[in-house]
Scaffold this motif. Structure first.
Motif, PDB file in Angstrom:
ATOM      1  N   ALA A   1       0.836  -1.206   0.000  1.00  0.00           N
ATOM      2  CA  ALA A   1       0.000   0.000   0.000  1.00  0.00           C
ATOM      3  C   ALA A   1       0.868   1.253   0.000  1.00  0.00           C
ATOM      4  CB  ALA A   1      -0.916  -0.007   1.217  1.00  0.00           C
ATOM      5  N   TYR A   2       1.896   1.271   0.837  1.00  0.00           N
ATOM      6  CA  TYR A   2       2.787   2.440   0.864  1.00  0.00           C
ATOM      7  C   TYR A   2       3.559   2.573  -0.444  1.00  0.00           C
ATOM      8  CZ  TYR A   2       1.774   3.568   5.671  1.00  0.00           C
ATOM      9  OH  TYR A   2       1.132   3.959   6.812  1.00  0.00           O
ATOM     10  N   SER A   3       3.918   1.422  -1.014  1.00  0.00           N
ATOM     11  CA  SER A   3       4.585   1.446  -2.315  1.00  0.00           C
ATOM     12  C   SER A   3       3.668   2.057  -3.365  1.00  0.00           C
ATOM     13  CB  SER A   3       4.960   0.006  -2.678  1.00  0.00           C
ATOM     14  OG  SER A   3       4.771  -0.245  -4.031  1.00  0.00           O
ATOM     15  N   SER A   4       2.366   1.724  -3.278  1.00  0.00           N
ATOM     16  CA  SER A   4       1.382   2.290  -4.202  1.00  0.00           C
ATOM     17  C   SER A   4       1.297   3.807  -4.046  1.00  0.00           C
ATOM     18  CB  SER A   4       0.028   1.642  -3.925  1.00  0.00           C
ATOM     19  OG  SER A   4      -1.004   2.368  -4.526  1.00  0.00           O
ATOM     20  N   ILE A   5       1.288   4.276  -2.784  1.00  0.00           N
ATOM     21  CA  ILE A   5       1.223   5.723  -2.538  1.00  0.00           C
ATOM     22  C   ILE A   5       2.436   6.423  -3.154  1.00  0.00           C
ATOM     23  CG2 ILE A   5       1.262   7.485  -0.724  1.00  0.00           C
ATOM     24  CD1 ILE A   5      -0.183   5.356   1.066  1.00  0.00           C
ATOM     25  N   ALA A   6       3.620   5.822  -2.978  1.00  0.00           N
ATOM     26  CA  ALA A   6       4.836   6.433  -3.514  1.00  0.00           C
ATOM     27  C   ALA A   6       4.789   6.506  -5.049  1.00  0.00           C
ATOM     28  CB  ALA A   6       6.059   5.645  -3.059  1.00  0.00           C
ATOM     29  N   HIS A   7       4.354   5.398  -5.676  1.00  0.00           N
ATOM     30  CA  HIS A   7       4.274   5.388  -7.143  1.00  0.00           C
ATOM     31  C   HIS A   7       3.264   6.418  -7.655  1.00  0.00           C
ATOM     32  CE1 HIS A   7       6.815   2.095  -8.614  1.00  0.00           C
ATOM     33  NE2 HIS A   7       6.672   1.612  -7.396  1.00  0.00           N
ATOM     34  N   LEU A   8       2.120   6.509  -6.975  1.00  0.00           N
ATOM     35  CA  LEU A   8       1.114   7.501  -7.371  1.00  0.00           C
ATOM     36  C   LEU A   8       1.686   8.906  -7.255  1.00  0.00           C
ATOM     37  CD1 LEU A   8      -2.063   6.021  -5.676  1.00  0.00           C
ATOM     38  CD2 LEU A   8      -1.646   6.200  -8.111  1.00  0.00           C
ATOM     39  N   GLY A   9       2.507   9.124  -6.246  1.00  0.00           N
ATOM     40  CA  GLY A   9       3.144  10.433  -6.085  1.00  0.00           C
ATOM     41  C   GLY A   9       3.976  10.799  -7.307  1.00  0.00           C
ATOM     42  N   TRP A  10       4.767   9.838  -7.796  1.00  0.00           N
ATOM     43  CA  TRP A  10       5.564  10.084  -9.014  1.00  0.00           C
ATOM     44  C   TRP A  10       4.665  10.452 -10.195  1.00  0.00           C
ATOM     45  CZ3 TRP A  10      10.824  10.064 -10.024  1.00  0.00           C
ATOM     46  CH2 TRP A  10      11.653   9.713  -8.952  1.00  0.00           C
ATOM     47  N   MET A  11       3.541   9.722 -10.315  1.00  0.00           N
ATOM     48  CA  MET A  11       2.648   9.991 -11.455  1.00  0.00           C
ATOM     49  C   MET A  11       2.056  11.389 -11.366  1.00  0.00           C
ATOM     50  SD  MET A  11       0.648   6.421 -11.484  1.00  0.00           S
ATOM     51  CE  MET A  11       1.515   4.996 -10.911  1.00  0.00           C
ATOM     52  N   ILE A  12       1.659  11.813 -10.160  1.00  0.00           N
ATOM     53  CA  ILE A  12       1.017  13.117  -9.989  1.00  0.00           C
ATOM     54  C   ILE A  12       2.024  14.250 -10.193  1.00  0.00           C
ATOM     55  CG2 ILE A  12      -0.168  14.587  -8.305  1.00  0.00           C
ATOM     56  CD1 ILE A  12      -1.936  12.479  -9.460  1.00  0.00           C
ATOM     57  N   LEU A  13       3.289  13.999  -9.815  1.00  0.00           N
ATOM     58  CA  LEU A  13       4.324  15.028  -9.999  1.00  0.00           C
ATOM     59  C   LEU A  13       4.407  15.480 -11.453  1.00  0.00           C
ATOM     60  CD1 LEU A  13       7.527  13.996  -7.984  1.00  0.00           C
ATOM     61  CD2 LEU A  13       6.165  16.069  -7.747  1.00  0.00           C
ATOM     62  N   ILE A  14       4.281  14.514 -12.361  1.00  0.00           N
ATOM     63  CA  ILE A  14       4.552  14.810 -13.769  1.00  0.00           C
ATOM     64  C   ILE A  14       3.268  15.077 -14.552  1.00  0.00           C
ATOM     65  CG2 ILE A  14       4.470  12.443 -14.669  1.00  0.00           C
ATOM     66  CD1 ILE A  14       7.167  15.076 -15.398  1.00  0.00           C
ATOM     67  N   LEU A  15       2.110  14.886 -13.887  1.00  0.00           N
ATOM     68  CA  LEU A  15       0.811  14.987 -14.564  1.00  0.00           C
ATOM     69  C   LEU A  15       0.643  16.291 -15.324  1.00  0.00           C
ATOM     70  CD1 LEU A  15      -1.918  13.433 -14.770  1.00  0.00           C
ATOM     71  CD2 LEU A  15      -2.727  14.853 -12.915  1.00  0.00           C
ATOM     72  N   GLN A  16       1.086  17.390 -14.698  1.00  0.00           N
ATOM     73  CA  GLN A  16       0.889  18.712 -15.274  1.00  0.00           C
ATOM     74  C   GLN A  16       1.748  18.923 -16.525  1.00  0.00           C
ATOM     75  OE1 GLN A  16      -1.393  20.277 -13.779  1.00  0.00           O
ATOM     76  NE2 GLN A  16      -1.380  22.235 -14.823  1.00  0.00           N
ATOM     77  N   TYR A  17       2.939  18.308 -16.532  1.00  0.00           N
ATOM     78  CA  TYR A  17       3.908  18.631 -17.586  1.00  0.00           C
ATOM     79  C   TYR A  17       3.887  17.632 -18.723  1.00  0.00           C
ATOM     80  CZ  TYR A  17       5.326  21.306 -13.578  1.00  0.00           C
ATOM     81  OH  TYR A  17       5.301  22.138 -12.491  1.00  0.00           O
ATOM     82  N   SER A  18       3.600  16.359 -18.411  1.00  0.00           N
ATOM     83  CA  SER A  18       3.586  15.357 -19.474  1.00  0.00           C
ATOM     84  C   SER A  18       2.620  14.223 -19.118  1.00  0.00           C
ATOM     85  CB  SER A  18       5.010  14.812 -19.664  1.00  0.00           C
ATOM     86  OG  SER A  18       4.988  13.707 -20.505  1.00  0.00           O
ATOM     87  N   PRO A  19       1.353  14.357 -19.532  1.00  0.00           N
ATOM     88  CA  PRO A  19       0.351  13.337 -19.193  1.00  0.00           C
ATOM     89  C   PRO A  19       0.694  11.949 -19.733  1.00  0.00           C
ATOM     90  CG  PRO A  19      -0.700  15.315 -20.057  1.00  0.00           C
ATOM     91  CD  PRO A  19       0.764  15.490 -20.258  1.00  0.00           C
ATOM     92  N   SER A  20       1.372  11.898 -20.887  1.00  0.00           N
ATOM     93  CA  SER A  20       1.709  10.584 -21.447  1.00  0.00           C
ATOM     94  C   SER A  20       2.681   9.840 -20.528  1.00  0.00           C
ATOM     95  CB  SER A  20       2.323  10.747 -22.841  1.00  0.00           C
ATOM     96  OG  SER A  20       3.372  11.682 -22.802  1.00  0.00           O
ATOM     97  N   LEU A  21       3.575  10.592 -19.879  1.00  0.00           N
ATOM     98  CA  LEU A  21       4.498   9.971 -18.927  1.00  0.00           C
ATOM     99  C   LEU A  21       3.752   9.421 -17.718  1.00  0.00           C
ATOM    100  CD1 LEU A  21       7.828  11.938 -18.501  1.00  0.00           C
ATOM    101  CD2 LEU A  21       7.439   9.608 -19.228  1.00  0.00           C
TER     102      LEU A  21
END
Length: 335
Positions: free
Chosen positions: A178-198
């Motif tokens: 679960a914590y691993s999932s939270i960390a991965h989601l954090g990476w995805m949200i960081l880049i959401l604004q700049y590159s949605p494909s990433l």
């Protein structure tokens, strides 16, 4: 009952598909609700107090998030006269909707329900919760434009840090995941604004890696780090592959999990956000520590009661082995 199970799984698929296909906030909200209601009986099917408690917690958080979403979208319609998902312009409903979706997928600081809920479920339902249930909110997050970048970056950075710190002190595998999932989601949200494909690439690789991890633990029938120490005797081949899967989740270079992190750091550096990229990379080290700890427990410790002579060297469930083989190969060698 297979009919009921089929109906619930169909409901899961339908809810996500409705949210995918909708351009109207009410329809999107309805899809999310169908999704939540379909997974609740699956979560509570083993009438164990832990499972029922987890289901209740999940239901309450998801209902809160859905109510927030509905409130924000009606507010948006009231302020701007628009129900269209892509046409959001007013900052207040935008912020509220972002926070509601963050609560839905379990981004820090709205993450506290996720480890508790995942810990109460069996591994198959936990897998559905960690992968499929993230699709619909992500589809909405990708569609809303001009949201304040500060909010997304704050959520993302908080999630990577919390996902790293939280997992350090855990002995239960489902909580670690679960914590691993939270960390991965954090990476995805960081880049959401700049590159949605990433973001989508990171989501996809995360799905493959999580699928592989959950299936390994399911085949081992292990839910704590201690149980992993005797998995040599249950499935030797699997045990020697698992550290690679876990290190891929942590994001070590020759493995698949490194790809999204690499590209996200590169993109953040291109956007002149070097300090942010540095912080994210350092927070990944925290996650790496607990993956290494699990790998150590699995492969570098031999169990004292070595029953290798009497163990059947066959997997107990053949229908799991093909998806496991595909997922594991993809997790290790897609880079």
């Amino acid at each position: 009952n297979p009919y009921i199970l089929a109906t619930l799984l169909f409901g899961l698929g339908l809810g996500t598909t409705i949210t995918f296909a909708s351009s109207h906030w009410l329809l999107a909200w309805m899809g999310l609700e169908i999704n939540t209601l379909a997974i609740i009986p699956l979560m509570a099917q083993h009438h164990h107090p832990r499972a029922v408690e987890a289901t209740t917690k999940y239901f309450l958080t998801q209902a809160t998030a859905a109510a927030m979403l509905l409130f924000a979208s009606t507010t948006n319609a009231w302020l701007t006269g628009q129900w269209d998902i892509q046409q959001m312009s007013h900052p207040f409903p935008l912020t509220l909707i972002t926070l509601a979706l963050a609560l839905k997928i379990g981004l820090a600081p709205m993450h506290t329900w996720l480890p508790e809920v995942l810990q109460g479920l069996d591994l198959a339902t936990g897998l559905v919760l960690s992968t499929w249930q993230k699709l619909a909110p992500f589809a909405l997050l990708l569609q809303i434009q001009n949201v304040n970048p500060t909010i997304l970056v704050t959520l993302g950075l908080a999630s990577t840090l919390v996902g790293g710190w939280g997992g350090l002190n855990q002995t239960q595998l489902r909580k670690v995941l679960a914590y691993s999932s939270i960390a991965h989601l954090g990476w995805m949200i960081l880049i959401l604004q700049y590159s949605p494909s990433l973001t989508l690439l990171a989501l996809l690789t995360y799905f493959v890696m999580t699928f592989s991890t959950f299936l390994v633990f399911k085949l081992n029938k292990s839910t704590s780090i201690n149980a992993l120490a005797i998995s040599w005797t249950k499935a030797p081949i699997l045990t020697s592959l698992t550290p690679l899967v876990l290190l891929s989740l942590g994001g070590l270079p020759p493995l698949t999990g490194f790809m999204p992190k690499w590209l996200i750091l590169q993109e953040l550096a291109k956007q002149d956000l070097a300090p942010l990229a540095t912080l994210a990379a350092l927070s990944a080290l925290l996650s790496l520590y607990f993956y290494l700890r699990i790998s150590y427990a699995m492969t570098l410790t031999m169990s004292p009661n070595n029953l290798t002579g009497v163990t059947p060297w066959r997997f107990s469930s053949p229908q799991l082995t093909l998806p496991l083989a595909i997922a594991t190969t993809a997790t290790i060698s897609l880079l």
